[in-house]
Every structure is written in structure tokens, then in C-alpha cells.
Design a protein around this motif. Structure first.
Motif, PDB file in Angstrom:
ATOM      1  N   ALA A 113       2.540   7.166  11.605  1.00 36.20           N
ATOM      2  CA  ALA A 113       1.658   7.543  10.404  1.00 36.20           C
ATOM      3  C   ALA A 113       0.196   7.618  10.872  1.00 36.20           C
ATOM      4  O   ALA A 113      -0.727   6.994  10.091  1.00 36.20           O
ATOM      5  CB  ALA A 113       1.733   6.515   9.369  1.00 36.20           C
ATOM      6  N   HIS A 117      -5.787   3.106   3.397  1.00 32.73           N
ATOM      7  CA  HIS A 117      -5.242   4.001   4.439  1.00 32.73           C
ATOM      8  C   HIS A 117      -4.858   3.075   5.768  1.00 32.73           C
ATOM      9  O   HIS A 117      -4.001   3.400   6.467  1.00 32.73           O
ATOM     10  CB  HIS A 117      -5.747   5.148   4.650  1.00 32.73           C
ATOM     11  CG  HIS A 117      -5.640   6.301   3.824  1.00 32.73           C
ATOM     12  ND1 HIS A 117      -4.957   7.041   3.625  1.00 32.73           N
ATOM     13  CD2 HIS A 117      -6.728   6.653   2.569  1.00 32.73           C
ATOM     14  CE1 HIS A 117      -4.982   8.031   2.543  1.00 32.73           C
ATOM     15  NE2 HIS A 117      -6.144   7.856   1.990  1.00 32.73           N
ATOM     16  N   SER A 171       0.891  -1.256  -0.028  1.00 31.51           N
ATOM     17  CA  SER A 171      -0.062   0.057  -0.041  1.00 31.51           C
ATOM     18  C   SER A 171       0.807   1.304  -0.112  1.00 31.51           C
ATOM     19  O   SER A 171       0.331   2.438  -0.274  1.00 31.51           O
ATOM     20  CB  SER A 171      -0.877   0.106   1.134  1.00 31.51           C
ATOM     21  OG  SER A 171      -0.076   0.141   2.436  1.00 31.51           O
ATOM     22  N   ARG A 187      -1.879   1.362   5.078  1.00 30.21           N
ATOM     23  CA  ARG A 187      -0.699   2.093   5.255  1.00 30.21           C
ATOM     24  C   ARG A 187      -0.270   2.486   6.704  1.00 30.21           C
ATOM     25  O   ARG A 187       0.856   2.245   6.787  1.00 30.21           O
ATOM     26  CB  ARG A 187      -0.874   3.411   4.390  1.00 30.21           C
ATOM     27  CG  ARG A 187      -0.944   3.272   2.840  1.00 30.21           C
ATOM     28  CD  ARG A 187      -1.488   4.368   2.159  1.00 30.21           C
ATOM     29  NE  ARG A 187      -0.391   5.521   2.609  1.00 30.21           N
ATOM     30  CZ  ARG A 187       0.608   5.929   1.995  1.00 30.21           C
ATOM     31  NH1 ARG A 187       0.982   5.181   0.895  1.00 30.21           N
ATOM     32  NH2 ARG A 187       1.513   6.994   2.147  1.00 30.21           N
ATOM     33  N   TYR A 188      -1.277   2.495   7.397  1.00 30.62           N
ATOM     34  CA  TYR A 188      -1.208   2.473   8.928  1.00 30.62           C
ATOM     35  C   TYR A 188      -0.265   1.683   9.581  1.00 30.62           C
ATOM     36  O   TYR A 188       0.613   1.604  10.209  1.00 30.62           O
ATOM     37  CB  TYR A 188      -2.319   3.044   9.546  1.00 30.62           C
ATOM     38  CG  TYR A 188      -2.250   3.136  11.117  1.00 30.62           C
ATOM     39  CD1 TYR A 188      -1.633   4.061  11.734  1.00 30.62           C
ATOM     40  CD2 TYR A 188      -2.846   1.984  11.768  1.00 30.62           C
ATOM     41  CE1 TYR A 188      -1.587   4.038  13.104  1.00 30.62           C
ATOM     42  CE2 TYR A 188      -2.810   2.189  13.066  1.00 30.62           C
ATOM     43  CZ  TYR A 188      -1.877   3.013  13.810  1.00 30.62           C
ATOM     44  OH  TYR A 188      -1.963   2.997  15.234  1.00 30.62           O
ATOM     45  N   GLU A 242      -2.724   8.402   8.623  1.00 32.42           N
ATOM     46  CA  GLU A 242      -3.263   7.616   7.865  1.00 32.42           C
ATOM     47  C   GLU A 242      -4.494   6.504   8.533  1.00 32.42           C
ATOM     48  O   GLU A 242      -5.383   6.504   7.880  1.00 32.42           O
ATOM     49  CB  GLU A 242      -2.206   6.359   7.611  1.00 32.42           C
ATOM     50  CG  GLU A 242      -1.061   6.953   6.762  1.00 32.42           C
ATOM     51  CD  GLU A 242      -1.396   7.233   5.330  1.00 32.42           C
ATOM     52  OE1 GLU A 242      -2.471   6.803   4.980  1.00 32.42           O
ATOM     53  OE2 GLU A 242      -0.720   7.865   4.565  1.00 32.42           O
ATOM     54  N   TRP A 243      -4.493   6.560   9.709  1.00 35.12           N
ATOM     55  CA  TRP A 243      -5.570   5.787  10.664  1.00 35.12           C
ATOM     56  C   TRP A 243      -6.640   6.590  10.665  1.00 35.12           C
ATOM     57  O   TRP A 243      -7.750   6.449  10.548  1.00 35.12           O
ATOM     58  CB  TRP A 243      -5.059   5.603  12.053  1.00 35.12           C
ATOM     59  CG  TRP A 243      -5.930   4.853  12.999  1.00 35.12           C
ATOM     60  CD1 TRP A 243      -6.518   5.633  13.984  1.00 35.12           C
ATOM     61  CD2 TRP A 243      -6.968   3.822  12.796  1.00 35.12           C
ATOM     62  NE1 TRP A 243      -7.505   4.898  14.505  1.00 35.12           N
ATOM     63  CE2 TRP A 243      -7.721   3.860  13.888  1.00 35.12           C
ATOM     64  CE3 TRP A 243      -6.758   2.862  11.761  1.00 35.12           C
ATOM     65  CZ2 TRP A 243      -8.636   2.732  13.976  1.00 35.12           C
ATOM     66  CZ3 TRP A 243      -7.673   1.746  11.954  1.00 35.12           C
ATOM     67  CH2 TRP A 243      -8.670   1.713  12.944  1.00 35.12           C
ATOM     68  N   THR A 270      -7.541   8.937   8.612  1.00 31.47           N
ATOM     69  CA  THR A 270      -8.217   8.964   7.341  1.00 31.47           C
ATOM     70  C   THR A 270      -9.040   7.816   7.111  1.00 31.47           C
ATOM     71  O   THR A 270     -10.129   7.781   6.634  1.00 31.47           O
ATOM     72  CB  THR A 270      -7.191   9.262   6.011  1.00 31.47           C
ATOM     73  OG1 THR A 270      -6.544  10.482   6.344  1.00 31.47           O
ATOM     74  CG2 THR A 270      -7.916   9.436   4.748  1.00 31.47           C
ATOM     75  N   ILE A 314      -1.385   6.125  -3.357  1.00 30.18           N
ATOM     76  CA  ILE A 314      -1.653   7.470  -2.776  1.00 30.18           C
ATOM     77  C   ILE A 314      -2.133   8.577  -3.694  1.00 30.18           C
ATOM     78  O   ILE A 314      -3.233   9.432  -3.502  1.00 30.18           O
ATOM     79  CB  ILE A 314      -0.575   7.870  -1.715  1.00 30.18           C
ATOM     80  CG1 ILE A 314      -1.512   8.674  -0.804  1.00 30.18           C
ATOM     81  CG2 ILE A 314       0.192   8.870  -2.450  1.00 30.18           C
ATOM     82  CD1 ILE A 314      -2.344   8.015  -0.021  1.00 30.18           C
TER      83      ILE A 314
END
Length: 316
Positions: A73, A62, A29, A65-66, A76-77, A79, A35
Motif C-alpha cells: 500500500a 493514511h 484505519s 493505513r500504510y 497510502e504512504w 498520500t 476512507i
């Protein structure tokens, strides 16, 4: 990057998800192109026409990614939570179990829908439907022991009543009453929330009685309000409000039946309400007027009864 459509971006993100479902590799990711596609899809999103499929895929990207990047990050969470919360209130599919942050954010969004009730009349029906749907979905996934379960039930009931104001649907009132009963069960008898839940249920039963004139609704309404009175401490402003409400309903029942005991009960309850209510209470003036009117009425009946009764016979 080439200017491709949001639809193409969505398709590419779906392809990533299919590959991830096989590899379970969260680092996939982190591809910068993904992104960019996500940003394009977010820019195309419109709250008035929510795309739950796009919300779901964005949330998953997202979140992945987290997980790959860790706490550094946190954005990311956040979002992912925003995407999943919208997915929840608009009826999309969510990864289970639902994270507490998602439920909290969904409740915040659903509350905003209720606050938009002052929008233009042409939009109110849409907003009312969305608010009801959102709170129904939130309650459906909220465990019975969740600390905010009672609040969520109250909001669902309020949303149903709001929609009834706009559409005058009897079914919404019936569902609101059922939710109100569930709310009463969800609150502890030792909590002030329980008294408020009883007050709310009684109010809705009063609304239904105005439509059906079913004595059972009035009896239950008075009963639940009296239960609330047994919980509310002395000095609480809600006591005066409840007593005034019970008095008003007792008067309505008396006017329908003409039963003297009903009049006596109204007078006693209203007197108690006036003793409890502060001088500036909103119901004080009306309650005082009603009490004086019915006291005079009772006095006239007593005088009339005394006038027609024969004098007692005196034995020689």
C-alpha cells in the motif's frame, strides 16, 4: 453514503484518532467508511486556504493505513507524505521524528511557491509571505548535518529577498544576510557551494551598503568575495563575475573617498577581470569602458601633478 458535510467528516476522523490513541490498533484505519470521509475532506481542501488540522488528521489516517497494510500500500504512504508536507509548510502539527520523505516533499512545495512569483501583483505579497514562512519552518526542522541544509538556507534567503522586492522591508534584508552567514558556515571550504555562498552573501552586503553607506559593509563585501576567489578554480566563469563585481565596488569606494590607492586597486582588479572573462561575458563591455575611463582620469592626474612640480635644482 449520506451526503454529509466536510466538517462532519473531519469530526468523525478526529473520533477515530482519539480511539486509535488509546488502542494503537492500526487496523482500525482500514474501515471503508473512514476512507470515504477522508476522500470527502480531501475534495473540500483548497491550497489557497490550507486547513492544517484537516491535513494533519488525513496524514495520520493514511500513515496508519500504510503501517497496517505494508509495502503493498505504498500509495497510502505517498498520500500521508503529501498531507504532512503541506502541514509542515503551512504551520500544522506533525508526528515526530519527521520522515525524510516529508522534508523532501515540503521543500518541493516551497520551491513551487517561489516559482509563482510571476503571479499577479495583488497575489505576490501573499505568495512571498507563504514562501518565507515555508522555508523558515523547513529550516527549523532540518538538522545541521542534513545533506540539503545549504540548499534550504539558500532558498530561505532567496525568499526573504523576494519579499523585500515586494514590500521593501529592511528587516527582510537583515534576516537574509543572517541566513547568508549561516549558509557560509554550512558549506565546506573545499566545496564550490562555499564560493557560491560567499558570492551570495557579498551581493546582499552590497544591497545593504546601497542603503546605509556603511563602510564596514563594503569592506566585508569585498573581503568575502576575495575569499571566494581563493576557492574558485581558474577557468571557472564565476571568477570573472566576482572580479568584475569587486572592481565595481572598489570604483564606488574610490568615487566616495578619492583615494589614489583605491583607483589603482580598481584598475588592477578590472584588468584581471578582463583577462579572465570570455569575449562574450555579460560584464566585459561595461568593465572595459570603466577601465578606460579611469585610466584616462589617472593619466590626467599624473600629467597635472608633473606640470605643477618645480624642476629639479641643478647644483653648479
Amino acid at each position: 453514503m449520506r451526503d454529509i458535510s466536510a466538517e462532519k467528516s473531519f469530526e468523525l476522523l478526529v473520533q477515530w484518532q482519539c480511539g486509535f490513541n488509546i488502542s494503537k490498533d492500526h487496523t482500525s484505519s482500514l474501515d471503508p467508511l473512514l476512507i470515504e470521509h477522508a476522500h470527502r475532506l480531501i475534495l473540500s481542501y483548497r491550497e489557497e486556504d490550507p486547513d492544517v488540522d484537516a491535513l494533519a488528521i488525513l496524514g495520520k489516517l493514511h500513515m496508519s493505513r500504510y503501517i497496517a497494510l505494508g509495502e503493498k500500500a505504498r500509495g497510502e504512504w505517498q498520500t500521508a507524505v503529501a498531507m504532512f508536507a503541506r502541514c509542515l509548510i503551512y504551520g500544522g502539527e506533525l508526528p515526530l521524528p519527521i520522515a525524510p520523505d516529508v522534508l523532501t516533499e515540503a521543500a518541493s512545495l516551497a520551491t513551487e511557491l517561489l516559482m509563482l512569483r510571476d503571479a499577479e501583483a495583488t497575489d505576490d505579497l501573499v505568495l512571498a509571505d507563504r514562501a518565507v514562512d515555508a522555508w523558515q519552518r523547513i529550516n527549523a526542522v532540518t538538522p545541521a548535518d542534513h545533506p540539503d541544509k545549504a540548499d534550504y538556507l539558500l532558498m530561505l534567503s532567496s525568499a526573504l529577498l523576494m519579499r523585500r522586492e515586494n514590500m521593501n522591508e529592511r528587516a527582510d534584508l537583515e534576516e537574509a544576510i543572517n541566513v547568508g552567514r549561516e549558509l557560509v558556515q554550512a558549506t565546506s571550504i573545499h566545496q564550490s557551494e562555499h564560493a557560491e555562498a560567499l558570492h551570495h552573501l557579498g551581493h546582499m552586503l552590497s544591497m545593504r551598503f546601497s542603503i546605509t553607506e556603511d563602510p564596514a559593509d563594503m569592506d566585508e563585501m569585498i573581503s568575502v568575495w576575495e575569499q571566494a576567489l581563493r576557492i574558485i578554480p581558474e577557468g571557472d566563469g564565476l571568477r570573472a563575475t566576482l572580479l568584475a563585481s569587486i572592481g565595481a565596488e572598489l570604483l564606488r569606494r574610490y568615487l566616495g573617498t578619492g583615494s589614489p590607492p583605491g583607483l589603482d586597486r580598481f584598475i588592477a582588479t578590472t584588468r584581471q577581470a578582463l583577462r579572465t572573462a570570455p569575449a562574450d561575458h555579460q560584464y566585459r563591455e561595461g568593465a572595459l569602458f570603466s577601465l578606460n575611463t579611469r585610466l584616462e582620469q589617472r593619466s590626467q592626474k599624473i600629467r597635472a601633478t608633473e606640470a605643477i612640480e618645480p624642476p629639479p635644482t641643478v647644483e653648479p
